[in-house]
Design an enzyme around this catalytic site. Structure first.
Site, PDB file in Angstrom:
ATOM      1  N   HIS A 184       0.821  -1.216   0.000  1.00  0.00           N
ATOM      2  CA  HIS A 184       0.000   0.000   0.000  1.00  0.00           C
ATOM      3  C   HIS A 184       0.857   1.270   0.000  1.00  0.00           C
ATOM      4  CE1 HIS A 184       0.494  -0.181   4.509  1.00  0.00           C
ATOM      5  NE2 HIS A 184       0.563   1.125   4.328  1.00  0.00           N
ATOM      6  N   ASP A 204      -0.353  -7.558   1.138  1.00  0.00           N
ATOM      7  CA  ASP A 204       0.217  -6.224   1.326  1.00  0.00           C
ATOM      8  C   ASP A 204       1.737  -6.320   1.480  1.00  0.00           C
ATOM      9  OD1 ASP A 204       0.443  -3.527   1.651  1.00  0.00           O
ATOM     10  OD2 ASP A 204      -0.486  -3.448   3.638  1.00  0.00           O
ATOM     11  N   SER A 215       4.119   1.965   8.612  1.00  0.00           N
ATOM     12  CA  SER A 215       3.719   0.991   7.600  1.00  0.00           C
ATOM     13  C   SER A 215       4.921   0.481   6.823  1.00  0.00           C
ATOM     14  CB  SER A 215       2.736   1.624   6.620  1.00  0.00           C
ATOM     15  OG  SER A 215       1.571   2.031   7.261  1.00  0.00           O
TER      16      SER A 215
END
Length: 239
Positions: A55, A99, A192
Site C-alpha cells: 500500500h 500487502d 507501515s
C-alpha cells in the site's frame, strides 16, 4: 478466503516505544518520496532488495535510506538508493491482503557496521500465541503526535488466529474503516512497511494499525506466505 494470514497484537506501541541503539537493527530502511520525506518503513533482506508494504506504492516512493537511525542525519551520496517497485500482483487493498512489495535498489549496498540485512523465513513460519516480538519504525508515537526522526522500537505480544478473526470483524464496525481511511491514516503514521521481528527473523510487515481504540490489534502481513514470490523476484532481479 484470502490466501494470506496476519499476525496481530493488543499492545499500544506508544506505551512501549524506546530509542533503538545505533548498533542494533541495521536492516531498517526509510522509504521516501521525491522530496526526501519519510513515508513508510522497510527492511533490507539482501544487498539489493528492501521489503515494504504494497500500500506504500500509492505514496509514490522513489528511494530508500539505509545506514542511519536519525533521519536528520542523511548523507544522500552514501545512504540514499533509488528503487524500482515490485508490488505483489494480487494486491488491491490492505483489507484484501497481499500487502507486500519489494524495492530493488539501483545499486548494491555495501554491508558494514551500519548496514546489515535481516533474515526472512525460509518456509512457513509458525509463531506461538503470546510470543514477544518487536516492531520498529519512525512513525507517530501517538495519535495526533509527530513523526520521530529517531528510530524507535516497541515490544508487542501476538494473539492467535481465532482472536484475530474476531477482532477483525469488530474493527469495521467500531472504526468505520474504508480503503481510503486506511491510506490516510497509514501515510501519516509512518510505521507501515516496517518489520515485525520475532527472534532474529522478519516475520511480518506492518500492514495497518488502528489508533481509534487501544484494544484493537494491529495487523501484519505474514512474510512466510510469500517466500516463493520473494525468491522469484530476487532470482530474476526484476519485477
Amino acid at each position: 478466503m484470502a490466501t494470506w494470514w496476519v499476525l496481530m497484537l493488543f499492545l499500544v506501541l506508544a506505551v512501549l516505544r524506546q530509542k533503538v541503539p545505533d548498533r542494533l537493527m541495521l536492516y531498517v530502511a526509510s522509504v521516501q518520496n521525491n522530496k526526501g520525506q519519510h513515508m513508510c518503513g522497510g527492511f533490507l533482506i539482501s544487498e539489493d532488495f528492501v521489503v515494504t508494504a504494497a500500500h506504500c506504492d500509492k505514496l509514490n516512493p522513489i528511494s530508500v535510506v539505509l545506514g542511519t537511525h536519525n533521519l536528520e542525519k542523511v548523507d544522500d551520496g552514501t545512504m540514499r538508493y533509488n528503487v524500482t517497485r515490485c508490488k505483489h500482483p494480487d494486491f488491491n487493498s490492505v483489507a484484501s491482503g497481499n500487502d507486500i512489495m519489494l524495492l530493488k535498489l539501483s545499486k548494491k549496498v555495501q554491508l558494514n557496521n551500519k548496514v546489515q540485512p535481516i533474515q526472512i523465513p525460509k518456509g512457513e513460519m509458525k509463531v506461538k500465541d503470546k510470543a514477544k516480538c518487536r516492531v520498529v519504525g519512525w512513525g507517530y508515537t501517538r495519535a495526533g503526535g509527530k513523526v520521530s526522526n529517531v528510530l524507535e522500537m516497541a515490544e508487542v505480544t501476538l494473539t492467535n488466529r481465532k482472536e484475530c478473526a474476531y477482532v477483525s470483524k469488530s474493527i469495521s464496525a467500531k472504526c468505520c474503516i474504508t480503503d481510503k481511511t486506511y491510506q490516510a491514516l497509514l501515510s501519516s503514521q509512518g510505521d507501515s512497511g516496517g518489520p515485525l521481528v520475532c527472534g532474529a527473523t522478519a516475520a511480518g510487515i506492518v500492514s495497518f494499525n488502528r489508533e481509534c481504540d487501544p484494544n484493537i490489534p494491529n495487523v501484519y502481513t505474514d512474510v512466510s506466505k510469500y517466500v516463493s514470490w520473494i525468491k522469484k523476484i530476487r532470482t530474476q532481479k526484476q519485477c
